[in-house]
Design an enzyme around this catalytic site. Structure first.
Site, PDB file in Angstrom:
ATOM      1  N   GLU A  75       0.824  -0.895  -0.032  1.00 20.99           N
ATOM      2  CA  GLU A  75       0.183   0.274   0.064  1.00 20.99           C
ATOM      3  C   GLU A  75       0.570   1.365   0.202  1.00 20.99           C
ATOM      4  OE1 GLU A  75      -3.379  -1.826   2.964  1.00 20.99           O
ATOM      5  OE2 GLU A  75      -2.468  -0.098   3.428  1.00 20.99           O
ATOM      6  N   CYS A  88       3.330   8.751   1.466  1.00 21.25           N
ATOM      7  CA  CYS A  88       3.774   7.781   2.224  1.00 21.25           C
ATOM      8  C   CYS A  88       4.470   6.216   1.851  1.00 21.25           C
ATOM      9  CB  CYS A  88       2.814   6.832   3.621  1.00 21.25           C
ATOM     10  SG  CYS A  88       2.714   5.734   4.693  1.00 21.25           S
ATOM     11  N   CYS A  95       6.053  -7.736   7.072  1.00 18.92           N
ATOM     12  CA  CYS A  95       6.954  -6.797   7.507  1.00 18.92           C
ATOM     13  C   CYS A  95       7.282  -7.978   8.851  1.00 18.92           C
ATOM     14  CB  CYS A  95       6.967  -5.423   8.787  1.00 18.92           C
ATOM     15  SG  CYS A  95       7.954  -5.043   9.972  1.00 18.92           S
ATOM     16  N   CYS A  99       5.096  -6.634  15.946  1.00 22.22           N
ATOM     17  CA  CYS A  99       4.645  -5.531  16.759  1.00 22.22           C
ATOM     18  C   CYS A  99       3.224  -5.943  17.081  1.00 22.22           C
ATOM     19  CB  CYS A  99       4.969  -4.148  16.306  1.00 22.22           C
ATOM     20  SG  CYS A  99       7.106  -3.831  16.025  1.00 22.22           S
ATOM     21  N   CYS A 102      -0.035  -3.852  15.680  1.00 28.24           N
ATOM     22  CA  CYS A 102       0.234  -3.202  13.444  1.00 28.24           C
ATOM     23  C   CYS A 102      -0.109  -3.929  13.132  1.00 28.24           C
ATOM     24  CB  CYS A 102       1.919  -3.142  13.943  1.00 28.24           C
ATOM     25  SG  CYS A 102       1.921  -2.802  11.689  1.00 28.24           S
ATOM     26  N   CYS A 342      -1.527   2.642   4.993  1.00 26.59           N
ATOM     27  CA  CYS A 342       0.197   2.849   5.119  1.00 26.59           C
ATOM     28  C   CYS A 342      -0.394   0.879   5.810  1.00 26.59           C
ATOM     29  CB  CYS A 342       1.312   3.040   5.868  1.00 26.59           C
ATOM     30  SG  CYS A 342       0.700   4.995   4.548  1.00 26.59           S
TER      31      CYS A 342
HETATM   32  N1  SAH Z   1       8.323  -0.370  10.698  1.00 28.56           N
HETATM   33  C1  SAH Z   1       8.940   0.937  10.581  1.00 28.56           C
HETATM   34  C2  SAH Z   1       7.702   1.773   9.693  1.00 28.56           C
HETATM   35  C3  SAH Z   1       6.377   1.721   9.820  1.00 28.56           C
HETATM   36  S1  SAH Z   1       5.412   1.436  10.540  1.00 28.56           S
HETATM   37  C4  SAH Z   1       8.382   1.853  12.023  1.00 28.56           C
HETATM   38  O1  SAH Z   1       7.748   0.827  12.676  1.00 28.56           O
HETATM   39  O2  SAH Z   1       8.563   2.577  12.084  1.00 28.56           O
HETATM   40  C5  SAH Z   1       5.193   3.381  10.499  1.00 28.56           C
HETATM   41  C6  SAH Z   1       4.616   3.689  12.481  1.00 28.56           C
HETATM   42  O3  SAH Z   1       3.499   3.295  12.427  1.00 28.56           O
HETATM   43  C7  SAH Z   1       5.013   2.941  13.498  1.00 28.56           C
HETATM   44  O4  SAH Z   1       5.733   4.346  14.274  1.00 28.56           O
HETATM   45  C8  SAH Z   1       3.657   2.295  13.633  1.00 28.56           C
HETATM   46  O5  SAH Z   1       4.353   1.933  15.325  1.00 28.56           O
HETATM   47  C9  SAH Z   1       3.253   3.149  13.380  1.00 28.56           C
HETATM   48  N2  SAH Z   1       1.324   2.150  13.134  1.00 28.56           N
HETATM   49  C10 SAH Z   1       1.170   0.838  13.749  1.00 28.56           C
HETATM   50  N3  SAH Z   1       0.664   0.054  13.731  1.00 28.56           N
HETATM   51  C11 SAH Z   1      -0.155   1.181  14.726  1.00 28.56           C
HETATM   52  C12 SAH Z   1      -1.801   1.180  14.363  1.00 28.56           C
HETATM   53  N4  SAH Z   1      -2.422   0.345  14.648  1.00 28.56           N
HETATM   54  N5  SAH Z   1      -1.761   1.845  15.400  1.00 28.56           N
HETATM   55  C13 SAH Z   1      -1.560   3.629  15.338  1.00 28.56           C
HETATM   56  N6  SAH Z   1       0.233   3.560  14.863  1.00 28.56           N
HETATM   57  C14 SAH Z   1       0.379   2.117  14.328  1.00 28.56           C
HETATM   58 FE1  SF4 Z   2       6.789  -3.437  11.234  1.00 26.72          FE
HETATM   59 FE2  SF4 Z   2       4.153  -2.867  11.626  1.00 26.72          FE
HETATM   60 FE3  SF4 Z   2       6.326  -2.993  13.951  1.00 26.72          FE
HETATM   61 FE4  SF4 Z   2       6.857  -1.264  11.731  1.00 26.72          FE
HETATM   62  S1  SF4 Z   2       4.700  -1.010  13.554  1.00 26.72           S
HETATM   63  S2  SF4 Z   2       8.021  -2.488  12.200  1.00 26.72           S
HETATM   64  S3  SF4 Z   2       4.932  -2.155  10.077  1.00 26.72           S
HETATM   65  S4  SF4 Z   2       5.659  -5.189  13.176  1.00 26.72           S
END
Ligand code: SAH
Ligand code: SF4
Length: 368
Positions: A75, A88, A95, A99, A102, A342
């Site tokens: 995306e 973005c 990934c 996390c 996410c 995203c």
């Molecule tokens: N992997 C990288 C970049 C992609 S995620 C990272 O983690 O930084 C981009 C941002 O979106 C990150 O700060 C991540 O923690 C946040 N993010 C992911 N899932 C989310 C959610 N469900 N609600 C709010 N922010 C989220």
């Molecule tokens: Fe990967 Fe999502 Fe964690 Fe960013 S927040 S490192 S995209 S699992």
């Protein structure tokens, strides 16, 4: 075709791609008709096929779902503001960092994207902007402010954030290649200032250190989400490998080398990481450093047991960080009504100043 001619033709194609955003042979009228299709097919293969597109905010936010040549899906999101256009982009399909809050992390890693696949997402965004402004020259100023006059919306992408799917620093080579293509002048790149590019990382310390050595001026965002190892071990599993203190050390070295303020990303999750003492600890850790906190109200993934903080709790969290003299904003959560941007997150980079981003509840829609 002779090597000299190939190089000359490659340069022509590169101008079409980076200055006019086209990869369609029929638009390349400066190339002999007989060679157009063969050349474009060989040097500019179709990398992204549109699978779905959604718009909201009156067309100001557009989310694109792309299918790659092998069927993998990624995306990207285009966000228009009065004075800038932010794109973005995804750096990986899926990934591997896991996390738990996410959406992308829950699906695991499919594969790394190539530099060309990352760049193509922005070129596609440029093409959309061009179609939205048919009269506008693609080479007009990237962003313009006119004193007391209202700002003129830029007709080109002015900012790029690696906040789509994937962990950019786990796909280091392709991401660095993309940074160069974004920032190199036309026709070898898109000519966007490195200062307008943001690499967001979960905190891969050796890769942050390697990035520091590159002597670039891109902005670094660190997804911290907790000031203590106990909570961060759970929210960001890679923390079991590189602890909060190590991640912040690497971030401060990056700030010292580049002079750029680190963006500390913090998704506020109700009763998980939003306690007042955690706000104080975060404030203490960041006080006196070149940092800015970006609070993101959690955008819950489908079936998630977690949700965003209560507005009062969020406000207190903000106030406590600010009391330590640390800059803090709450992100404007754009595009939540289109299933989040995203993959998991709909947000701008700079965010709004202090205060809840939206009425409570509007950011609780399920994600794609
Ligand atoms: N992997 C990288 C970049 C992609 S995620 C990272 O983690 O930084 C981009 C941002 O979106 C990150 O700060 C991540 O923690 C946040 N993010 C992911 N899932 C989310 C959610 N469900 N609600 C709010 N922010 C989220
Ligand atoms: Fe990967 Fe999502 Fe964690 Fe960013 S927040 S490192 S995209 S699992």
């Amino acid at each position: 075709m002779a090597l000299g001619e190939r190089a000359f033709r490659a340069d022509q194609l590169s101008r079409h791609y980076f200055a006019r955003y086209t990869d369609s042979p029929e638009d390349m009228t400066d190339l002999p008709a007989g060679v157009r299709t063969a050349l474009a097919g060989e040097l500019l293969p179709r990398l992204l096929t549109s699978e779905r597109e959604q718009a909201c905010d009156n067309g100001g936010t557009r989310k694109m779902l792309w299918r790659l040549h092998d069927g993998a899906l990624v995306e990207s999101v285009l966000m228009k503001y009065p004075d800038r256009v932010t794109m973005c982009v995804s750096s990986q399909a899926g990934c591997g960092m896991g996390c738990p809050f996410c959406a992308t992390g829950q699906a695991g890693l499919t594969r790394n994207l190539s530099t060309a696949e990352i760049v193509a997402q922005v070129v596609a965004g440029e093409r959309i902007l061009q179609a939205d402004n048919p009269g506008g020259s693609p080479t007009s100023t990237r962003s313009s402010h006119g004193g007391a006059r209202p700002p003129i919306p830029p007709r080109r992408v002015s900012n790029i954030v690696f906040m789509g799917m994937g962990e950019p620093l786990a796909n280091y080579k392709s991401v660095l290649g993309a940074v160069r293509r974004f920032s190199d002048p036309v026709p070898s790149g898109l000519g966007i200032s490195q200062r307008s590019l943001t690499v967001s990382t979960v905190g891969l310390v050796p890769a942050i250190r390697r990035l520091t050595e590159e002597k670039l001026t891109v902005r670094l965002a660190v997804s911290l989400h907790a000031p203590d190892d106990e909570a961060r071990d759970e929210l960001v599993p890679v923390n079991r490998r590189w602890k909060v203190a190590e991640v912040l050390d690497a971030a401060w070295d990056y700030a010292a080398a580049t002079g750029r303020r680190i963006s500390i990303e913090y998704a506020l999750i109700r009763d998980i990481n939003d306690q007042p003492w955690r706000a104080d600890l975060l404030g203490q850790l960041l006080a006196g450093h070149l940092a800015h906190v970006n609070l993101i109200p959690l955008n819950p993934t489908p079936g998630s047991k977690w949700t965003a903080s209560r507005p009062g709790v969020q406000e207190e969290f903000v106030r406590r960080i600010a009391d330590h003299g640390v800059a803090v904003t709450v992100r404007d959560t754009r595009g939540r009504e289109i299933d989040g941007a995203c993959g998991q997150l709909a947000a701008t980079v700079t965010g709004r100043s202090v205060g809840p981003a939206r009425r409570p509840g509007t950011h609780l829609l399920p994600l794609a």
